[in-house]
Design an enzyme around this catalytic site. Structure first.
Site, PDB file in Angstrom:
ATOM      1  N   ARG A 174       0.106  16.272   8.086  1.00 14.49           N
ATOM      2  CA  ARG A 174      -0.132  16.813   9.422  1.00 14.49           C
ATOM      3  C   ARG A 174       0.273  15.694  10.375  1.00 14.49           C
ATOM      4  O   ARG A 174       0.062  14.449   9.869  1.00 14.49           O
ATOM      5  CB  ARG A 174      -1.618  17.348   9.651  1.00 14.49           C
ATOM      6  CG  ARG A 174      -2.592  16.340   9.082  1.00 14.49           C
ATOM      7  CD  ARG A 174      -3.961  17.043   9.660  1.00 14.49           C
ATOM      8  NE  ARG A 174      -4.330  17.329  10.886  1.00 14.49           N
ATOM      9  CZ  ARG A 174      -4.714  16.323  11.804  1.00 14.49           C
ATOM     10  NH1 ARG A 174      -4.883  15.066  11.333  1.00 14.49           N
ATOM     11  NH2 ARG A 174      -5.015  16.509  12.826  1.00 14.49           N
ATOM     12  N   ARG A 178      -4.329  16.689  19.803  1.00 11.02           N
ATOM     13  CA  ARG A 178      -5.478  17.190  20.328  1.00 11.02           C
ATOM     14  C   ARG A 178      -5.281  18.077  21.634  1.00 11.02           C
ATOM     15  O   ARG A 178      -4.753  17.315  22.242  1.00 11.02           O
ATOM     16  CB  ARG A 178      -6.510  16.032  20.480  1.00 11.02           C
ATOM     17  CG  ARG A 178      -6.986  15.136  19.044  1.00 11.02           C
ATOM     18  CD  ARG A 178      -7.939  14.331  19.648  1.00 11.02           C
ATOM     19  NE  ARG A 178      -8.032  13.412  18.493  1.00 11.02           N
ATOM     20  CZ  ARG A 178      -8.570  12.266  18.392  1.00 11.02           C
ATOM     21  NH1 ARG A 178      -9.030  11.652  19.610  1.00 11.02           N
ATOM     22  NH2 ARG A 178      -9.000  11.304  17.289  1.00 11.02           N
ATOM     23  N   ARG A 257       4.221  -1.030   0.798  1.00 11.52           N
ATOM     24  CA  ARG A 257       4.603  -1.426   2.168  1.00 11.52           C
ATOM     25  C   ARG A 257       3.613  -2.795   2.448  1.00 11.52           C
ATOM     26  O   ARG A 257       2.702  -2.896   2.216  1.00 11.52           O
ATOM     27  CB  ARG A 257       4.418  -0.406   3.289  1.00 11.52           C
ATOM     28  CG  ARG A 257       5.396   0.473   3.545  1.00 11.52           C
ATOM     29  CD  ARG A 257       5.469   1.370   4.739  1.00 11.52           C
ATOM     30  NE  ARG A 257       4.231   2.006   4.984  1.00 11.52           N
ATOM     31  CZ  ARG A 257       3.375   1.669   6.115  1.00 11.52           C
ATOM     32  NH1 ARG A 257       3.771   0.969   6.923  1.00 11.52           N
ATOM     33  NH2 ARG A 257       2.411   2.396   6.428  1.00 11.52           N
ATOM     34  N   ARG A 288       3.785  -2.585  16.783  1.00 17.86           N
ATOM     35  CA  ARG A 288       2.900  -2.607  17.692  1.00 17.86           C
ATOM     36  C   ARG A 288       2.504  -4.171  18.206  1.00 17.86           C
ATOM     37  O   ARG A 288       2.675  -4.949  17.320  1.00 17.86           O
ATOM     38  CB  ARG A 288       1.346  -1.886  17.231  1.00 17.86           C
ATOM     39  CG  ARG A 288       1.115  -1.986  15.951  1.00 17.86           C
ATOM     40  CD  ARG A 288      -0.055  -1.119  15.500  1.00 17.86           C
ATOM     41  NE  ARG A 288      -0.191  -1.400  14.193  1.00 17.86           N
ATOM     42  CZ  ARG A 288      -1.649  -0.951  13.477  1.00 17.86           C
ATOM     43  NH1 ARG A 288      -2.130  -0.140  14.352  1.00 17.86           N
ATOM     44  NH2 ARG A 288      -1.871  -1.164  12.202  1.00 17.86           N
ATOM     45  N   GLU A 313       3.462  -6.725  15.324  1.00 17.79           N
ATOM     46  CA  GLU A 313       3.335  -6.280  13.850  1.00 17.79           C
ATOM     47  C   GLU A 313       4.716  -5.565  13.408  1.00 17.79           C
ATOM     48  O   GLU A 313       5.058  -4.854  14.087  1.00 17.79           O
ATOM     49  CB  GLU A 313       2.201  -5.293  13.749  1.00 17.79           C
ATOM     50  CG  GLU A 313       1.941  -4.864  12.208  1.00 17.79           C
ATOM     51  CD  GLU A 313       0.876  -3.971  12.410  1.00 17.79           C
ATOM     52  OE1 GLU A 313      -0.355  -4.340  12.726  1.00 17.79           O
ATOM     53  OE2 GLU A 313       0.846  -2.775  11.825  1.00 17.79           O
ATOM     54  N   TYR A 361      -5.053   3.472  -0.590  1.00 17.83           N
ATOM     55  CA  TYR A 361      -5.424   3.072   0.585  1.00 17.83           C
ATOM     56  C   TYR A 361      -6.897   3.272   0.886  1.00 17.83           C
ATOM     57  O   TYR A 361      -7.472   4.411   0.983  1.00 17.83           O
ATOM     58  CB  TYR A 361      -4.682   3.547   1.764  1.00 17.83           C
ATOM     59  CG  TYR A 361      -5.071   3.077   3.052  1.00 17.83           C
ATOM     60  CD1 TYR A 361      -4.823   1.712   3.439  1.00 17.83           C
ATOM     61  CD2 TYR A 361      -6.300   3.645   3.655  1.00 17.83           C
ATOM     62  CE1 TYR A 361      -5.385   1.158   4.732  1.00 17.83           C
ATOM     63  CE2 TYR A 361      -6.698   2.983   5.023  1.00 17.83           C
ATOM     64  CZ  TYR A 361      -6.425   1.637   5.309  1.00 17.83           C
ATOM     65  OH  TYR A 361      -6.645   1.067   6.525  1.00 17.83           O
ATOM     66  N   ASP A 363     -10.131   2.660   3.532  1.00 12.60           N
ATOM     67  CA  ASP A 363     -10.770   2.010   4.773  1.00 12.60           C
ATOM     68  C   ASP A 363     -11.944   1.132   4.073  1.00 12.60           C
ATOM     69  O   ASP A 363     -12.457   1.141   2.958  1.00 12.60           O
ATOM     70  CB  ASP A 363     -11.436   2.894   5.552  1.00 12.60           C
ATOM     71  CG  ASP A 363     -10.238   3.146   6.636  1.00 12.60           C
ATOM     72  OD1 ASP A 363      -9.376   2.460   7.062  1.00 12.60           O
ATOM     73  OD2 ASP A 363     -10.286   4.552   7.143  1.00 12.60           O
TER      74      ASP A 363
HETATM   75  P1  FAD Z   1      -8.981  -6.575  -0.631  1.00  4.22           P
HETATM   76  O1  FAD Z   1      -9.733  -6.859   0.619  1.00  4.22           O
HETATM   77  O2  FAD Z   1      -7.484  -6.636  -0.873  1.00  4.22           O
HETATM   78  O3  FAD Z   1      -9.625  -7.827  -1.653  1.00  4.22           O
HETATM   79  C1  FAD Z   1      -9.094  -7.961  -3.006  1.00  4.22           C
HETATM   80  C2  FAD Z   1      -8.882  -9.628  -3.204  1.00  4.22           C
HETATM   81  O4  FAD Z   1      -8.756  -9.775  -4.511  1.00  4.22           O
HETATM   82  C3  FAD Z   1      -8.059 -10.402  -2.267  1.00  4.22           C
HETATM   83  O5  FAD Z   1      -8.993 -11.101  -1.653  1.00  4.22           O
HETATM   84  C4  FAD Z   1      -7.204 -10.779  -3.453  1.00  4.22           C
HETATM   85  O6  FAD Z   1      -6.848 -12.019  -2.914  1.00  4.22           O
HETATM   86  C5  FAD Z   1      -8.098 -11.082  -4.399  1.00  4.22           C
HETATM   87  N1  FAD Z   1      -6.984 -11.185  -5.845  1.00  4.22           N
HETATM   88  C6  FAD Z   1      -6.189 -10.235  -6.378  1.00  4.22           C
HETATM   89  N2  FAD Z   1      -5.804 -10.846  -7.314  1.00  4.22           N
HETATM   90  C7  FAD Z   1      -6.268 -11.820  -7.725  1.00  4.22           C
HETATM   91  C8  FAD Z   1      -6.176 -12.637  -8.809  1.00  4.22           C
HETATM   92  N3  FAD Z   1      -5.493 -12.421  -9.819  1.00  4.22           N
HETATM   93  N4  FAD Z   1      -7.253 -13.493  -9.216  1.00  4.22           N
HETATM   94  C9  FAD Z   1      -8.212 -13.831  -8.133  1.00  4.22           C
HETATM   95  N5  FAD Z   1      -8.202 -12.648  -6.921  1.00  4.22           N
HETATM   96  C10 FAD Z   1      -7.342 -11.963  -6.696  1.00  4.22           C
HETATM   97  N6  FAD Z   1     -10.064  -0.538   6.992  1.00  4.22           N
HETATM   98  C11 FAD Z   1     -10.928  -0.085   7.937  1.00  4.22           C
HETATM   99  O7  FAD Z   1     -11.921   0.130   7.665  1.00  4.22           O
HETATM  100  N7  FAD Z   1     -10.435  -0.130   9.160  1.00  4.22           N
HETATM  101  C12 FAD Z   1      -9.445  -0.860   9.843  1.00  4.22           C
HETATM  102  O8  FAD Z   1      -8.913  -0.714  10.895  1.00  4.22           O
HETATM  103  C13 FAD Z   1      -8.698  -1.331   8.665  1.00  4.22           C
HETATM  104  N8  FAD Z   1      -7.385  -1.891   9.090  1.00  4.22           N
HETATM  105  C14 FAD Z   1      -6.423  -2.321   8.226  1.00  4.22           C
HETATM  106  C15 FAD Z   1      -5.327  -3.025   8.453  1.00  4.22           C
HETATM  107  C16 FAD Z   1      -4.255  -3.437   7.474  1.00  4.22           C
HETATM  108  C17 FAD Z   1      -3.043  -3.908   7.868  1.00  4.22           C
HETATM  109  C18 FAD Z   1      -4.731  -3.337   6.291  1.00  4.22           C
HETATM  110  C19 FAD Z   1      -3.727  -3.812   5.138  1.00  4.22           C
HETATM  111  C20 FAD Z   1      -5.829  -2.872   5.675  1.00  4.22           C
HETATM  112  C21 FAD Z   1      -6.912  -2.181   6.734  1.00  4.22           C
HETATM  113  N9  FAD Z   1      -8.123  -1.645   6.522  1.00  4.22           N
HETATM  114  C22 FAD Z   1      -8.955  -1.419   7.301  1.00  4.22           C
HETATM  115  C23 FAD Z   1      -8.501  -1.764   4.912  1.00  4.22           C
HETATM  116  C24 FAD Z   1      -9.380  -2.828   4.140  1.00  4.22           C
HETATM  117  O9  FAD Z   1      -8.509  -3.961   4.550  1.00  4.22           O
HETATM  118  C25 FAD Z   1      -9.641  -2.687   3.105  1.00  4.22           C
HETATM  119  O10 FAD Z   1     -10.641  -1.529   3.089  1.00  4.22           O
HETATM  120  C26 FAD Z   1     -10.344  -3.607   2.090  1.00  4.22           C
HETATM  121  O11 FAD Z   1      -9.381  -4.798   2.429  1.00  4.22           O
HETATM  122  C27 FAD Z   1     -10.488  -3.111   0.850  1.00  4.22           C
HETATM  123  O12 FAD Z   1     -11.323  -4.103   0.160  1.00  4.22           O
HETATM  124  P2  FAD Z   1     -10.995  -4.603  -1.409  1.00  4.22           P
HETATM  125  O13 FAD Z   1     -12.084  -5.462  -1.828  1.00  4.22           O
HETATM  126  O14 FAD Z   1     -10.572  -3.385  -2.342  1.00  4.22           O
HETATM  127  O15 FAD Z   1      -9.433  -5.284  -1.437  1.00  4.22           O
END
Ligand code: FAD
Ligand code: NA
Length: 383
Positions: A174, A178, A257, A288, A313, A361, A363
């Site tokens: 979708r 709005r 991506r 943006r 970006e 993905y 949040d």
């Molecule tokens: P990550 O934050 O990616 O953490 C994983 C960690 O593991 C990283 O620090 C990495 O370095 C580490 N790692 C990986 N491999 C290894 C290894 N071999 N050894 C040691 N360490 C390792 N969420 C929102 O709620 N609102 C938003 O507005 C929003 N905007 C975003 C914008 C962008 C551009 C992106 C990409 C994401 C956005 N998010 C947003 C999502 C948010 O970033 C994620 O929800 C969050 O990062 C998830 O946490 P995580 O721990 O799963 O992963």
């Protein structure tokens, strides 16, 4: 070794597991490949201006999950920031998500909700969602050609660095339109930014005598003692890195991506008057521009009034060397993911979590919520 649990990755998923385990009396070591904690939510103050910059793209916290909201408030308070986004198309500024204001401005009209709905329905009749052959036809089938071309077609093409007619219709189910004047970006019950910034929040989660965080340590580096080779099968491990990397890409690479960011300090007090301006047109190379001071209007006495930090970006397909940001999720990716899930089941006491470990993905509130679930389901703990 005096550790009860190894957590690989210090993003929100890994830190939530570590915090819960530490509170339950377990000794936890968190290893992190980067030089800082927090994963992609990490932020730091730009040195010249002191303005907080989200290093891996703008992060806005929002949730409707009461358990997650109660949990995150243990570590930080939130400002009353409400996210809104604008869009510059053909030299004019419109409000997003596409709403009745956008529609009336675009068609230079004063439609009521029902009139606007009828107009869009008529324009959308050019194609049928069920038989649309690509993203372009599907987009027109959803919102009609004029709105699709202005606000969605080239923006999406730039995000994927692919011509619109070559993109699959699968990338949209979708497109948001709005039929009222509500331009709040998120619909969640709670929304805000951490009052003292993301890094303070993330550091408070890790601040427990039972948690040790080791930065600049890669789980796959066998020259250090906390490696996959040394520890799998020896103790419980929560792994939040890329699932395909864990298995040495045995089932192929999952596609992502990535984003490129171009940061600039400008000698103007206010560059664009709002935190995020989208650029949906094909002749502008970026998607943006973020202006970080506007995320924290309550800091206006602390932030300089003659300087600002902006970040353009750009979006493209990721190679193995790039930071993976958004799963592409082709049918090959989905097949690969299923194969990796099977392999993961065979890994003794290794728990795959987070956006990279599950290839989806998430949040922030979803990453935290799913870590709290894993803590309950796999480790028998309480939130
Ligand atoms: P990550 O934050 O990616 O953490 C994983 C960690 O593991 C990283 O620090 C990495 O370095 C580490 N790692 C990986 N491999 C290894 C290894 N071999 N050894 C040691 N360490 C390792 N969420 C929102 O709620 N609102 C938003 O507005 C929003 N905007 C975003 C914008 C962008 C551009 C992106 C990409 C994401 C956005 N998010 C947003 C999502 C948010 O970033 C994620 O929800 C969050 O990062 C998830 O946490 P995580 O721990 O799963 O992963
Ligand atoms: Na497993």
């Amino acid at each position: 070794m005096n550790i009860d649990l190894l957590v690989v990755g210090s993003g929100f998923f890994g830190l939530t597991i570590a915090e819960r385990a530490a509170a339950a009396g377990r000794k936890v070591t968190v290893i992190e490949r980067r030089h800082h904690i927090g994963g992609n939510a990490y932020s730091e103050n730009e040195p010249e201006t002191g303005i907080e910059v989200h290093r891996y793209g703008a992060h806005l916290f929002h949730t409707s999950n009461p358990t997650v909201w109660e949990y995150v408030n243990r570590f930080t308070t939130f400002t009353n920031y409400v996210h809104r986004v604008y869009s510059t198309h053909n030299g004019q500024v419109y409000a997003l998500p596409v709403n009745l204001h956008t529609i009336n401005q675009f068609f230079q009209a004063a439609y009521t909700p029902d009139e606007a709905r009828a107009l869009v329905k008529e324009q959308a009749g050019e194609f049928d969602v069920k038989t649309a052959r690509n993203f372009e036809e599907k987009g027109i089938a959803l919102v009609g050609r004029p709105l699709f071309e202005a606000f969605f077609r080239d923006y999406t093409a730039k995000q994927w660095q692919t011509e619109p007619h070559k993109l699959s219709g699968d990338i949209v189910s979708r497109l948001p339109v709005r039929y009222n004047y509500d331009n709040r970006y998120f619909n969640d019950t709670w929304e805000g930014l951490p009052t003292d910034g993301y890094t303070a929040w993330l550091e408070r989660m890790a601040d427990h005598p039972n948690i040790e965080v080791k930065l600049n340590v890669d789980f796959f580096d066998e020259s250090q003692p906390l490696s996959k080779k040394a520890l799998v099968g020896q103790l419980p491990i929560v792994y939040t890195g890329p699932v395909d990397r864990y298995f040495d890409y045995a089932e192929g690479e999952l596609s992502w991506r990535t984003l490129d960011f171009e940061e600039e300090v400008l000698n103007v007090g206010d560059f664009q008057g709002t935190p995020v301006m989208n650029y949906p047109d094909a002749d502008v190379p970026f998607t943006r521009i973020h202006e970080f001071k506007h995320f924290h209007p309550e800091r206006k006495d602390v932030y300089p009034d003659d300087k600002t930090v902006i970040m353009r970006e750009y979006s493209r397909f990721a190679t193995r060397e790039d930071e993976p940001y958004y799963p592409v999720n082709t049918s090959e990716d989905r097949a690969g993911l299923l194969a990796y899930r099977e392999l993961a089941k065979g890994e003794k006491d290794v728990h795959f979590g987070g956006r990279l470990g599950t290839y989806q993905y998430l949040d922030m509130h979803m990453a935290i919520g799913s870590a709290l679930s894993m803590w309950r389901n796999d480790f028998g703990g309480d939130a």
